[in-house]
Design an enzyme around this catalytic site. Structure first.
Site, mmCIF file in Angstrom:
data_model
loop_
_atom_site.group_PDB
_atom_site.id
_atom_site.type_symbol
_atom_site.label_atom_id
_atom_site.label_comp_id
_atom_site.label_asym_id
_atom_site.label_seq_id
_atom_site.Cartn_x
_atom_site.Cartn_y
_atom_site.Cartn_z
ATOM 1 N N SER A 54 0.843 -1.195 0.000
ATOM 2 C CA SER A 54 0.000 0.000 0.000
ATOM 3 C C SER A 54 0.880 1.248 0.000
ATOM 4 C CB SER A 54 -0.969 -0.033 1.178
ATOM 5 O OG SER A 54 -1.988 0.937 1.028
ATOM 6 N N GLU A 86 -9.283 -5.758 -3.461
ATOM 7 C CA GLU A 86 -8.679 -4.575 -2.835
ATOM 8 C C GLU A 86 -9.713 -3.618 -2.233
ATOM 9 O OE1 GLU A 86 -5.519 -3.855 -2.417
ATOM 10 O OE2 GLU A 86 -4.340 -4.846 -3.981
ATOM 11 N N HIS A 120 -7.805 -5.631 0.651
ATOM 12 C CA HIS A 120 -6.545 -4.891 0.685
ATOM 13 C C HIS A 120 -5.712 -5.303 1.900
ATOM 14 C CE1 HIS A 120 -3.967 -1.443 -0.205
ATOM 15 N NE2 HIS A 120 -4.061 -1.028 1.041
#
Length: 542
Positions: A211, A329, A423
Protein backbone atom coordinates in the site's frame (compact mmCIF):
# COMPACT_ATOMS: atom_id res chain seq x y z
CA UNK A 1 40.09 7.79 9.76
CA UNK A 2 36.33 7.23 9.40
CA UNK A 3 36.92 4.19 7.18
CA UNK A 4 39.38 2.79 9.74
CA UNK A 5 36.89 3.19 12.58
CA UNK A 6 34.18 1.47 10.56
CA UNK A 7 36.51 -1.41 9.71
CA UNK A 8 37.46 -1.82 13.37
CA UNK A 9 33.81 -1.81 14.42
CA UNK A 10 32.93 -4.46 11.85
CA UNK A 11 35.86 -6.61 12.89
CA UNK A 12 34.65 -6.59 16.49
CA UNK A 13 31.25 -8.03 15.57
CA UNK A 14 31.93 -11.59 16.60
CA UNK A 15 29.51 -14.41 15.69
CA UNK A 16 26.91 -15.11 18.35
CA UNK A 17 25.64 -18.58 19.12
CA UNK A 18 21.90 -19.23 18.91
CA UNK A 19 21.94 -20.24 22.57
CA UNK A 20 23.16 -16.82 23.71
CA UNK A 21 20.19 -15.29 25.59
CA UNK A 22 21.36 -11.77 24.86
CA UNK A 23 23.29 -11.45 21.60
CA UNK A 24 25.48 -8.39 21.27
CA UNK A 25 26.47 -6.76 17.98
CA UNK A 26 28.98 -3.95 17.58
CA UNK A 27 28.25 -2.05 14.39
CA UNK A 28 29.62 1.25 13.11
CA UNK A 29 26.58 2.97 14.67
CA UNK A 30 27.32 1.49 18.10
CA UNK A 31 26.85 -1.62 20.21
CA UNK A 32 23.39 -3.15 20.70
CA UNK A 33 22.14 -6.03 22.83
CA UNK A 34 19.12 -7.91 21.50
CA UNK A 35 17.41 -11.21 22.19
CA UNK A 36 17.87 -14.74 20.89
CA UNK A 37 14.92 -16.85 19.82
CA UNK A 38 15.81 -20.29 18.52
CA UNK A 39 18.21 -19.78 15.64
CA UNK A 40 17.45 -16.10 15.30
CA UNK A 41 18.88 -12.89 16.74
CA UNK A 42 16.36 -10.08 17.12
CA UNK A 43 17.09 -6.39 17.71
CA UNK A 44 14.29 -3.87 18.16
CA UNK A 45 14.08 -0.10 18.35
CA UNK A 46 17.53 0.75 16.96
CA UNK A 47 17.73 4.47 16.09
CA UNK A 48 18.90 5.04 12.53
CA UNK A 49 18.84 8.87 12.55
CA UNK A 50 18.38 11.78 14.90
CA UNK A 51 14.78 12.92 14.52
CA UNK A 52 14.28 16.60 13.71
CA UNK A 53 11.76 17.72 16.37
CA UNK A 54 10.55 21.00 17.79
CA UNK A 55 12.41 23.89 16.15
CA UNK A 56 14.11 21.41 13.80
CA UNK A 57 10.82 19.89 12.62
CA UNK A 58 10.43 19.51 8.82
CA UNK A 59 14.07 19.05 8.06
CA UNK A 60 15.98 16.12 6.67
CA UNK A 61 16.85 13.47 9.27
CA UNK A 62 20.24 14.06 10.84
CA UNK A 63 22.91 11.35 11.16
CA UNK A 64 22.80 9.48 14.45
CA UNK A 65 26.05 10.02 16.37
CA UNK A 66 27.96 6.88 17.34
CA UNK A 67 26.73 5.98 20.81
CA UNK A 68 29.00 4.86 23.61
CA UNK A 69 28.39 1.79 25.67
CA UNK A 70 25.83 -0.90 25.03
CA UNK A 71 22.34 0.09 23.91
CA UNK A 72 19.46 -2.29 24.73
CA UNK A 73 17.54 -3.32 21.61
CA UNK A 74 14.81 -5.48 23.10
CA UNK A 75 11.72 -3.28 22.66
CA UNK A 76 10.15 -1.66 19.63
CA UNK A 77 10.51 2.09 19.33
CA UNK A 78 7.52 4.37 19.48
CA UNK A 79 5.42 4.74 16.35
CA UNK A 80 5.62 8.06 14.55
CA UNK A 81 2.92 10.55 15.50
CA UNK A 82 -0.35 9.79 13.72
CA UNK A 83 -4.01 10.76 14.05
CA UNK A 84 -5.90 9.44 17.01
CA UNK A 85 -8.81 7.62 15.41
CA UNK A 86 -11.60 5.40 16.74
CA UNK A 87 -10.56 1.76 16.96
CA UNK A 88 -13.17 0.62 14.45
CA UNK A 89 -11.31 -0.46 11.31
CA UNK A 90 -10.28 -4.01 10.49
CA UNK A 91 -6.77 -2.57 10.26
CA UNK A 92 -6.82 -1.08 13.77
CA UNK A 93 -4.59 -2.74 16.32
CA UNK A 94 -3.90 -2.24 19.99
CA UNK A 95 -3.02 1.31 21.10
CA UNK A 96 0.68 2.01 20.73
CA UNK A 97 3.01 4.70 22.00
CA UNK A 98 3.72 7.50 19.53
CA UNK A 99 6.43 10.14 19.47
CA UNK A 100 8.30 12.50 17.18
CA UNK A 101 11.36 10.55 18.33
CA UNK A 102 10.39 7.60 16.18
CA UNK A 103 13.13 7.03 13.60
CA UNK A 104 13.97 3.47 14.58
CA UNK A 105 14.29 0.11 12.88
CA UNK A 106 14.21 -3.56 13.83
CA UNK A 107 16.35 -6.48 12.69
CA UNK A 108 15.64 -10.22 12.54
CA UNK A 109 18.74 -12.17 11.54
CA UNK A 110 19.75 -15.83 11.40
CA UNK A 111 22.20 -16.49 14.24
CA UNK A 112 25.06 -17.49 11.97
CA UNK A 113 24.26 -15.20 9.04
CA UNK A 114 27.13 -13.93 6.94
CA UNK A 115 26.55 -11.78 3.86
CA UNK A 116 22.90 -12.85 3.93
CA UNK A 117 20.35 -11.14 1.66
CA UNK A 118 18.43 -8.29 3.30
CA UNK A 119 14.78 -7.24 3.03
CA UNK A 120 13.85 -3.75 4.25
CA UNK A 121 10.10 -3.56 4.99
CA UNK A 122 8.23 -0.25 4.64
CA UNK A 123 4.83 -0.33 6.34
CA UNK A 124 1.58 0.89 4.79
CA UNK A 125 -1.10 3.18 6.16
CA UNK A 126 -1.68 5.86 3.48
CA UNK A 127 1.45 7.73 4.72
CA UNK A 128 -0.80 8.65 7.67
CA UNK A 129 -0.78 5.69 10.05
CA UNK A 130 1.11 2.47 10.77
CA UNK A 131 4.29 1.30 12.43
CA UNK A 132 7.04 -1.28 12.14
CA UNK A 133 5.94 -2.67 15.52
CA UNK A 134 2.71 -4.18 14.18
CA UNK A 135 2.60 -7.93 14.98
CA UNK A 136 1.68 -8.83 11.40
CA UNK A 137 5.10 -7.57 10.26
CA UNK A 138 7.07 -9.88 12.54
CA UNK A 139 10.12 -10.98 10.54
CA UNK A 140 10.76 -14.37 12.14
CA UNK A 141 9.38 -16.67 9.43
CA UNK A 142 11.17 -14.83 6.65
CA UNK A 143 14.42 -14.75 8.62
CA UNK A 144 14.12 -18.52 9.13
CA UNK A 145 14.55 -18.76 5.34
CA UNK A 146 18.06 -17.34 5.68
CA UNK A 147 17.46 -13.64 5.06
CA UNK A 148 17.93 -10.62 7.30
CA UNK A 149 14.68 -8.69 7.75
CA UNK A 150 14.67 -5.00 8.64
CA UNK A 151 11.49 -3.01 9.32
CA UNK A 152 11.49 0.76 9.65
CA UNK A 153 9.48 3.71 10.91
CA UNK A 154 9.26 6.98 8.99
CA UNK A 155 7.53 10.30 9.62
CA UNK A 156 3.83 10.35 8.76
CA UNK A 157 1.08 12.80 7.90
CA UNK A 158 1.70 16.52 8.19
CA UNK A 159 4.95 15.94 10.10
CA UNK A 160 6.39 13.81 7.32
CA UNK A 161 5.02 15.21 4.09
CA UNK A 162 4.22 18.93 4.48
CA UNK A 163 5.42 21.24 1.72
CA UNK A 164 5.26 24.99 2.33
CA UNK A 165 6.93 28.13 1.02
CA UNK A 166 8.15 28.89 4.56
CA UNK A 167 10.02 25.58 4.58
CA UNK A 168 11.31 25.93 1.02
CA UNK A 169 12.80 29.34 1.79
CA UNK A 170 14.92 28.01 4.64
CA UNK A 171 16.07 24.93 2.71
CA UNK A 172 19.51 24.85 1.11
CA UNK A 173 17.87 23.28 -1.95
CA UNK A 174 14.86 25.63 -1.82
CA UNK A 175 12.44 22.71 -1.65
CA UNK A 176 10.14 21.20 0.97
CA UNK A 177 8.08 18.08 1.58
CA UNK A 178 9.14 14.44 1.22
CA UNK A 179 10.55 14.26 4.76
CA UNK A 180 9.15 10.79 5.29
CA UNK A 181 10.87 9.67 2.10
CA UNK A 182 14.13 11.22 3.31
CA UNK A 183 13.67 9.13 6.47
CA UNK A 184 13.37 5.99 4.37
CA UNK A 185 16.53 6.91 2.48
CA UNK A 186 18.32 7.54 5.79
CA UNK A 187 17.23 4.08 6.99
CA UNK A 188 18.58 2.49 3.80
CA UNK A 189 21.83 4.39 4.28
CA UNK A 190 22.03 3.01 7.84
CA UNK A 191 21.47 -0.50 6.44
CA UNK A 192 24.25 0.01 3.90
CA UNK A 193 26.66 1.13 6.61
CA UNK A 194 25.69 -1.25 9.43
CA UNK A 195 23.89 -4.36 8.26
CA UNK A 196 27.09 -6.37 7.70
CA UNK A 197 27.60 -6.44 11.46
CA UNK A 198 24.24 -8.24 11.76
CA UNK A 199 25.16 -10.80 9.11
CA UNK A 200 23.54 -9.06 6.15
CA UNK A 201 24.97 -8.06 2.79
CA UNK A 202 24.78 -4.34 1.97
CA UNK A 203 25.11 -5.32 -1.68
CA UNK A 204 21.97 -7.47 -1.69
CA UNK A 205 19.17 -5.32 -0.27
CA UNK A 206 15.54 -5.57 -1.36
CA UNK A 207 13.09 -2.79 -0.55
CA UNK A 208 9.59 -4.07 0.07
CA UNK A 209 6.28 -2.56 1.09
CA UNK A 210 2.52 -2.75 0.82
CA UNK A 211 0.00 0.00 0.00
CA UNK A 212 1.71 3.26 1.05
CA UNK A 213 4.79 1.11 1.60
CA UNK A 214 4.46 -0.06 -2.01
CA UNK A 215 4.01 3.55 -3.10
CA UNK A 216 7.18 4.34 -1.17
CA UNK A 217 9.11 1.71 -3.11
CA UNK A 218 8.10 3.51 -6.32
CA UNK A 219 9.24 6.82 -4.88
CA UNK A 220 12.55 5.21 -3.97
CA UNK A 221 12.92 3.71 -7.45
CA UNK A 222 12.58 7.18 -8.99
CA UNK A 223 14.61 9.14 -6.41
CA UNK A 224 18.26 9.80 -7.34
CA UNK A 225 19.02 10.07 -3.61
CA UNK A 226 18.14 6.40 -3.15
CA UNK A 227 20.09 5.07 -6.12
CA UNK A 228 22.50 2.30 -5.19
CA UNK A 229 20.95 1.67 -1.77
CA UNK A 230 18.93 -1.36 -2.94
CA UNK A 231 19.16 -4.01 -5.61
CA UNK A 232 15.58 -5.37 -5.87
CA UNK A 233 12.00 -4.19 -5.23
CA UNK A 234 8.84 -5.86 -3.93
CA UNK A 235 5.73 -3.69 -4.40
CA UNK A 236 2.45 -5.02 -2.99
CA UNK A 237 -0.69 -3.04 -3.86
CA UNK A 238 1.31 0.01 -4.91
CA UNK A 239 -0.25 2.91 -6.82
CA UNK A 240 1.51 5.00 -9.47
CA UNK A 241 -0.85 7.95 -9.12
CA UNK A 242 -0.36 11.55 -10.20
CA UNK A 243 1.66 13.64 -7.76
CA UNK A 244 1.47 17.27 -6.67
CA UNK A 245 4.15 19.57 -8.07
CA UNK A 246 6.00 21.72 -5.54
CA UNK A 247 5.22 25.19 -6.92
CA UNK A 248 2.51 24.84 -9.54
CA UNK A 249 -0.96 23.39 -9.70
CA UNK A 250 -1.07 20.32 -11.93
CA UNK A 251 -3.29 17.36 -12.69
CA UNK A 252 -6.21 18.76 -10.76
CA UNK A 253 -4.23 19.31 -7.57
CA UNK A 254 -2.94 22.48 -5.93
CA UNK A 255 0.81 22.84 -5.68
CA UNK A 256 2.50 21.17 -2.74
CA UNK A 257 3.38 24.55 -1.28
CA UNK A 258 -0.13 25.81 -1.98
CA UNK A 259 -1.64 22.90 -0.08
CA UNK A 260 0.61 23.68 2.86
CA UNK A 261 -0.38 27.35 2.75
CA UNK A 262 -4.07 26.41 2.76
CA UNK A 263 -3.43 24.34 5.88
CA UNK A 264 -1.59 27.08 7.78
CA UNK A 265 -4.28 29.52 6.70
CA UNK A 266 -6.98 27.28 8.14
CA UNK A 267 -4.91 26.99 11.33
CA UNK A 268 -4.54 30.80 11.38
CA UNK A 269 -0.79 30.55 11.92
CA UNK A 270 1.24 33.65 11.00
CA UNK A 271 4.70 32.14 10.57
CA UNK A 272 6.92 29.07 10.67
CA UNK A 273 7.82 29.60 14.31
CA UNK A 274 4.18 29.34 15.33
CA UNK A 275 3.75 26.23 13.19
CA UNK A 276 6.75 24.56 14.79
CA UNK A 277 5.45 25.60 18.19
CA UNK A 278 2.28 23.54 17.86
CA UNK A 279 2.02 20.29 19.79
CA UNK A 280 2.82 17.43 17.41
CA UNK A 281 -0.26 15.38 18.24
CA UNK A 282 -2.63 18.35 18.12
CA UNK A 283 -1.20 19.45 14.78
CA UNK A 284 -1.44 15.94 13.35
CA UNK A 285 -5.05 15.46 14.48
CA UNK A 286 -6.15 18.89 13.27
CA UNK A 287 -4.43 18.58 9.90
CA UNK A 288 -6.12 15.23 9.32
CA UNK A 289 -9.53 16.69 10.20
CA UNK A 290 -8.90 19.57 7.79
CA UNK A 291 -8.26 17.07 5.00
CA UNK A 292 -4.47 17.31 4.67
CA UNK A 293 -3.43 14.39 2.46
CA UNK A 294 0.25 13.43 2.56
CA UNK A 295 1.95 12.53 -0.70
CA UNK A 296 5.36 12.73 -2.25
CA UNK A 297 5.79 16.02 -4.10
CA UNK A 298 7.66 16.58 -7.35
CA UNK A 299 10.38 18.93 -6.13
CA UNK A 300 12.98 18.53 -8.89
CA UNK A 301 15.41 17.10 -6.36
CA UNK A 302 14.35 14.18 -4.14
CA UNK A 303 11.55 13.37 -6.60
CA UNK A 304 12.57 14.99 -9.89
CA UNK A 305 9.45 14.16 -11.94
CA UNK A 306 6.14 12.34 -12.06
CA UNK A 307 6.57 8.63 -11.46
CA UNK A 308 4.94 7.69 -14.77
CA UNK A 309 7.37 9.94 -16.64
CA UNK A 310 10.39 8.50 -14.88
CA UNK A 311 9.33 4.95 -15.77
CA UNK A 312 8.46 5.91 -19.35
CA UNK A 313 11.91 7.45 -19.79
CA UNK A 314 13.71 4.50 -18.20
CA UNK A 315 15.07 6.66 -15.39
CA UNK A 316 13.90 4.39 -12.59
CA UNK A 317 16.24 2.08 -10.71
CA UNK A 318 17.09 -0.81 -13.08
CA UNK A 319 16.38 -3.62 -10.61
CA UNK A 320 14.36 -6.86 -10.58
CA UNK A 321 10.81 -6.46 -9.29
CA UNK A 322 8.06 -8.58 -7.79
CA UNK A 323 4.72 -6.76 -7.84
CA UNK A 324 1.04 -7.52 -7.53
CA UNK A 325 -2.33 -6.73 -6.07
CA UNK A 326 -5.39 -8.35 -4.50
CA UNK A 327 -8.61 -9.38 -6.21
CA UNK A 328 -10.78 -7.68 -3.57
CA UNK A 329 -8.68 -4.58 -2.83
CA UNK A 330 -11.64 -2.20 -2.62
CA UNK A 331 -13.89 -4.41 -0.49
CA UNK A 332 -12.23 -2.97 2.60
CA UNK A 333 -11.62 0.47 1.03
CA UNK A 334 -15.09 1.33 -0.26
CA UNK A 335 -14.52 5.01 0.47
CA UNK A 336 -12.28 5.02 -2.63
CA UNK A 337 -15.09 3.84 -4.92
CA UNK A 338 -17.98 5.95 -6.22
CA UNK A 339 -21.42 5.23 -4.83
CA UNK A 340 -23.53 2.83 -6.92
CA UNK A 341 -26.27 4.44 -9.05
CA UNK A 342 -29.94 3.53 -8.91
CA UNK A 343 -29.72 0.81 -11.54
CA UNK A 344 -27.68 -0.76 -14.32
CA UNK A 345 -29.07 1.60 -16.95
CA UNK A 346 -27.89 4.65 -15.01
CA UNK A 347 -24.46 3.04 -14.64
CA UNK A 348 -24.12 2.43 -18.37
CA UNK A 349 -25.35 5.93 -19.30
CA UNK A 350 -22.77 7.53 -17.02
CA UNK A 351 -19.92 5.35 -18.26
CA UNK A 352 -20.73 6.08 -21.89
CA UNK A 353 -20.90 9.79 -21.13
CA UNK A 354 -17.58 9.82 -19.26
CA UNK A 355 -15.49 7.36 -21.31
CA UNK A 356 -16.57 8.27 -24.87
CA UNK A 357 -14.73 6.08 -27.40
CA UNK A 358 -13.32 3.91 -24.57
CA UNK A 359 -16.78 3.18 -23.13
CA UNK A 360 -17.15 -0.13 -24.96
CA UNK A 361 -13.84 -1.61 -23.71
CA UNK A 362 -14.64 -0.24 -20.23
CA UNK A 363 -18.06 -1.93 -20.20
CA UNK A 364 -16.61 -5.20 -21.48
CA UNK A 365 -14.30 -5.27 -18.46
CA UNK A 366 -16.76 -3.74 -15.99
CA UNK A 367 -20.26 -4.57 -17.27
CA UNK A 368 -23.48 -2.89 -16.25
CA UNK A 369 -25.15 -6.25 -15.62
CA UNK A 370 -23.14 -6.58 -12.40
CA UNK A 371 -22.47 -2.90 -11.81
CA UNK A 372 -21.87 -3.08 -8.05
CA UNK A 373 -19.03 -5.56 -8.54
CA UNK A 374 -17.87 -3.63 -11.61
CA UNK A 375 -17.46 -0.47 -9.54
CA UNK A 376 -15.16 -2.30 -7.12
CA UNK A 377 -13.17 -3.95 -9.92
CA UNK A 378 -12.75 -0.75 -11.95
CA UNK A 379 -11.46 1.17 -8.93
CA UNK A 380 -9.13 -1.70 -8.03
CA UNK A 381 -7.64 -1.89 -11.49
CA UNK A 382 -7.18 1.87 -12.02
CA UNK A 383 -5.17 2.09 -8.80
CA UNK A 384 -3.53 -1.24 -8.10
CA UNK A 385 -3.89 -3.60 -11.06
CA UNK A 386 -2.63 -1.13 -13.65
CA UNK A 387 0.25 -0.07 -11.41
CA UNK A 388 1.43 -3.63 -10.79
CA UNK A 389 1.39 -4.54 -14.47
CA UNK A 390 2.95 -1.21 -15.49
CA UNK A 391 5.80 -1.78 -13.07
CA UNK A 392 6.62 -5.28 -14.29
CA UNK A 393 6.28 -4.20 -17.93
CA UNK A 394 8.70 -1.31 -17.49
CA UNK A 395 11.29 -3.41 -15.65
CA UNK A 396 11.00 -6.25 -18.19
CA UNK A 397 11.56 -3.66 -20.93
CA UNK A 398 14.85 -2.79 -19.21
CA UNK A 399 15.80 -6.45 -19.40
CA UNK A 400 15.31 -7.00 -15.66
CA UNK A 401 13.54 -9.99 -14.09
CA UNK A 402 9.92 -9.05 -13.33
CA UNK A 403 7.26 -11.13 -11.59
CA UNK A 404 3.54 -10.34 -11.31
CA UNK A 405 0.89 -11.79 -8.99
CA UNK A 406 -2.77 -11.53 -8.05
CA UNK A 407 -3.81 -12.59 -4.55
CA UNK A 408 -7.26 -14.16 -4.98
CA UNK A 409 -7.51 -16.18 -1.79
CA UNK A 410 -10.48 -16.41 0.52
CA UNK A 411 -11.32 -18.28 3.70
CA UNK A 412 -14.63 -18.59 5.59
CA UNK A 413 -14.46 -15.59 7.94
CA UNK A 414 -13.16 -13.35 5.14
CA UNK A 415 -15.72 -14.37 2.53
CA UNK A 416 -18.63 -14.33 4.98
CA UNK A 417 -17.78 -10.69 5.67
CA UNK A 418 -17.80 -9.94 1.91
CA UNK A 419 -14.07 -9.20 2.08
CA UNK A 420 -12.66 -11.77 -0.32
CA UNK A 421 -8.95 -11.04 -0.91
CA UNK A 422 -9.26 -7.55 0.59
CA UNK A 423 -6.54 -4.89 0.69
CA UNK A 424 -3.51 -6.13 2.67
CA UNK A 425 -4.98 -9.60 3.24
CA UNK A 426 -1.89 -11.19 1.66
CA UNK A 427 0.37 -9.84 4.41
CA UNK A 428 -0.11 -12.52 7.09
CA UNK A 429 0.56 -15.14 4.40
CA UNK A 430 3.75 -13.43 3.24
CA UNK A 431 5.09 -12.93 6.78
CA UNK A 432 3.75 -16.25 8.12
CA UNK A 433 1.88 -14.35 10.82
CA UNK A 434 -1.56 -15.95 10.42
CA UNK A 435 -2.13 -15.60 14.16
CA UNK A 436 -0.79 -12.02 14.33
CA UNK A 437 -3.59 -10.12 12.60
CA UNK A 438 -5.42 -7.15 14.19
CA UNK A 439 -8.45 -7.83 16.43
CA UNK A 440 -11.12 -7.01 13.82
CA UNK A 441 -9.32 -8.77 10.95
CA UNK A 442 -11.27 -11.82 9.71
CA UNK A 443 -9.59 -14.64 11.58
CA UNK A 444 -7.46 -16.93 9.45
CA UNK A 445 -8.26 -20.56 10.26
CA UNK A 446 -5.38 -22.67 11.50
CA UNK A 447 -5.82 -25.33 8.84
CA UNK A 448 -3.12 -27.21 6.96
CA UNK A 449 -4.26 -25.57 3.72
CA UNK A 450 -3.83 -22.02 5.03
CA UNK A 451 -0.44 -22.86 6.49
CA UNK A 452 0.67 -24.46 3.21
CA UNK A 453 -0.29 -21.35 1.22
CA UNK A 454 1.52 -19.15 3.71
CA UNK A 455 4.62 -21.34 3.61
CA UNK A 456 4.68 -21.12 -0.19
CA UNK A 457 4.29 -17.34 -0.23
CA UNK A 458 6.96 -16.86 2.43
CA UNK A 459 9.24 -19.10 0.37
CA UNK A 460 8.62 -17.13 -2.84
CA UNK A 461 9.27 -13.77 -1.17
CA UNK A 462 12.41 -14.95 0.63
CA UNK A 463 13.74 -16.56 -2.54
CA UNK A 464 13.22 -13.36 -4.52
CA UNK A 465 15.04 -11.41 -1.81
CA UNK A 466 17.86 -13.94 -2.02
CA UNK A 467 18.56 -13.96 -5.75
CA UNK A 468 15.76 -12.23 -7.67
CA UNK A 469 13.89 -15.42 -8.58
CA UNK A 470 10.77 -16.45 -6.59
CA UNK A 471 10.86 -20.19 -5.88
CA UNK A 472 8.83 -22.16 -3.33
CA UNK A 473 9.24 -25.69 -2.07
CA UNK A 474 6.57 -28.06 -3.40
CA UNK A 475 4.77 -25.25 -5.24
CA UNK A 476 4.30 -24.18 -8.84
CA UNK A 477 7.16 -22.45 -10.69
CA UNK A 478 6.47 -18.72 -10.97
CA UNK A 479 6.71 -17.62 -14.61
CA UNK A 480 8.46 -14.35 -15.38
CA UNK A 481 6.23 -11.66 -16.85
CA UNK A 482 8.38 -10.99 -19.98
CA UNK A 483 6.78 -11.43 -23.41
CA UNK A 484 4.38 -14.17 -22.30
CA UNK A 485 2.75 -12.00 -19.61
CA UNK A 486 3.13 -14.70 -16.99
CA UNK A 487 1.82 -14.21 -13.46
CA UNK A 488 1.02 -16.16 -10.32
CA UNK A 489 -2.51 -16.43 -8.98
CA UNK A 490 -2.64 -17.11 -5.27
CA UNK A 491 -5.94 -18.92 -4.66
CA UNK A 492 -6.17 -22.01 -2.51
CA UNK A 493 -2.59 -22.62 -3.67
CA UNK A 494 -0.24 -20.90 -6.10
CA UNK A 495 -1.22 -21.35 -9.75
CA UNK A 496 0.90 -20.12 -12.66
CA UNK A 497 -1.12 -18.35 -15.35
CA UNK A 498 -0.70 -16.00 -18.30
CA UNK A 499 -2.32 -12.75 -19.45
CA UNK A 500 -3.87 -11.25 -16.33
CA UNK A 501 -7.26 -9.57 -16.92
CA UNK A 502 -6.91 -9.11 -20.71
CA UNK A 503 -7.56 -5.52 -21.75
CA UNK A 504 -7.26 -4.09 -18.22
CA UNK A 505 -3.80 -2.60 -18.61
CA UNK A 506 -4.42 -1.17 -22.09
CA UNK A 507 -7.61 0.59 -21.00
CA UNK A 508 -6.14 2.18 -17.90
CA UNK A 509 -2.92 3.12 -19.66
CA UNK A 510 -4.89 4.93 -22.36
CA UNK A 511 -6.97 6.81 -19.79
CA UNK A 512 -3.87 7.82 -17.85
CA UNK A 513 -2.05 8.89 -20.99
CA UNK A 514 -4.86 11.15 -22.20
CA UNK A 515 -5.31 12.73 -18.79
CA UNK A 516 -1.58 13.31 -18.42
CA UNK A 517 -1.49 15.01 -21.81
CA UNK A 518 -3.95 17.68 -20.61
CA UNK A 519 -1.76 18.57 -17.63
CA UNK A 520 -4.93 19.29 -15.66
CA UNK A 521 -6.56 15.91 -14.92
CA UNK A 522 -5.17 13.44 -12.41
CA UNK A 523 -5.28 9.65 -12.49
CA UNK A 524 -6.05 9.06 -8.84
CA UNK A 525 -9.46 7.98 -7.53
CA UNK A 526 -11.54 9.59 -10.27
CA UNK A 527 -12.54 6.27 -11.81
CA UNK A 528 -15.68 4.96 -13.48
CA UNK A 529 -18.74 6.86 -12.30
CA UNK A 530 -16.46 9.45 -10.66
CA UNK A 531 -14.42 10.06 -13.80
CA UNK A 532 -14.36 13.41 -15.60
CA UNK A 533 -15.10 13.31 -19.30
CA UNK A 534 -12.31 11.54 -21.13
CA UNK A 535 -10.04 13.86 -23.12
CA UNK A 536 -9.89 13.17 -26.86
CA UNK A 537 -7.24 10.98 -28.44
CA UNK A 538 -3.78 12.48 -28.73
CA UNK A 539 -0.64 11.29 -30.46
CA UNK A 540 1.19 8.69 -28.41
CA UNK A 541 -1.87 7.61 -26.43
CA UNK A 542 -3.32 4.48 -27.99
Amino acid sequence: MKAMLIAMALASAAPVSAADPAPVVTAPAGTVRGTAEGDLRIFKGIPYATPPVGNLRWRAPMPMPHWRGERPATSFGAACVQPQVPNASIYSGAPMPVSEDCLTLNVWAPANAKNAPVMVWIHGGALVTGSSREPMYDGRKLAERGIVVVSINYRLGVLGWLAHSWLSRESDRHVSGNYGLLDQIAALTWVRDNIKAFGGSPRNVTIAGESAGGLSTLYLMTSPAARGLFSKTIAESAYMISMPELRKAAFGMPSGEGGGQMLTGALQLPDLQSLRGMDAQALTDTAAKLGFAPFGVVDGSVLPQQMVDAFDQGKQAPVPVLAGFNQGEIRSLRMLAPKPPADAAAYERTIRDRYADLADPFLRLYPAADYKESILAATRDALYGWTAERLVRKQAALGKPAYLYMFDHGYPAMDQADLHAFHASELPFVFGTLDGTPPRWPKVPGTAGERALSDAMTDYWASFVRDGTPVAKNAAPWPAYDGQRGYMRFGAMPEARRDLLPGMFALNESVMCRRRATGSIGWNWNVGLAAPKLPPKVAGCE
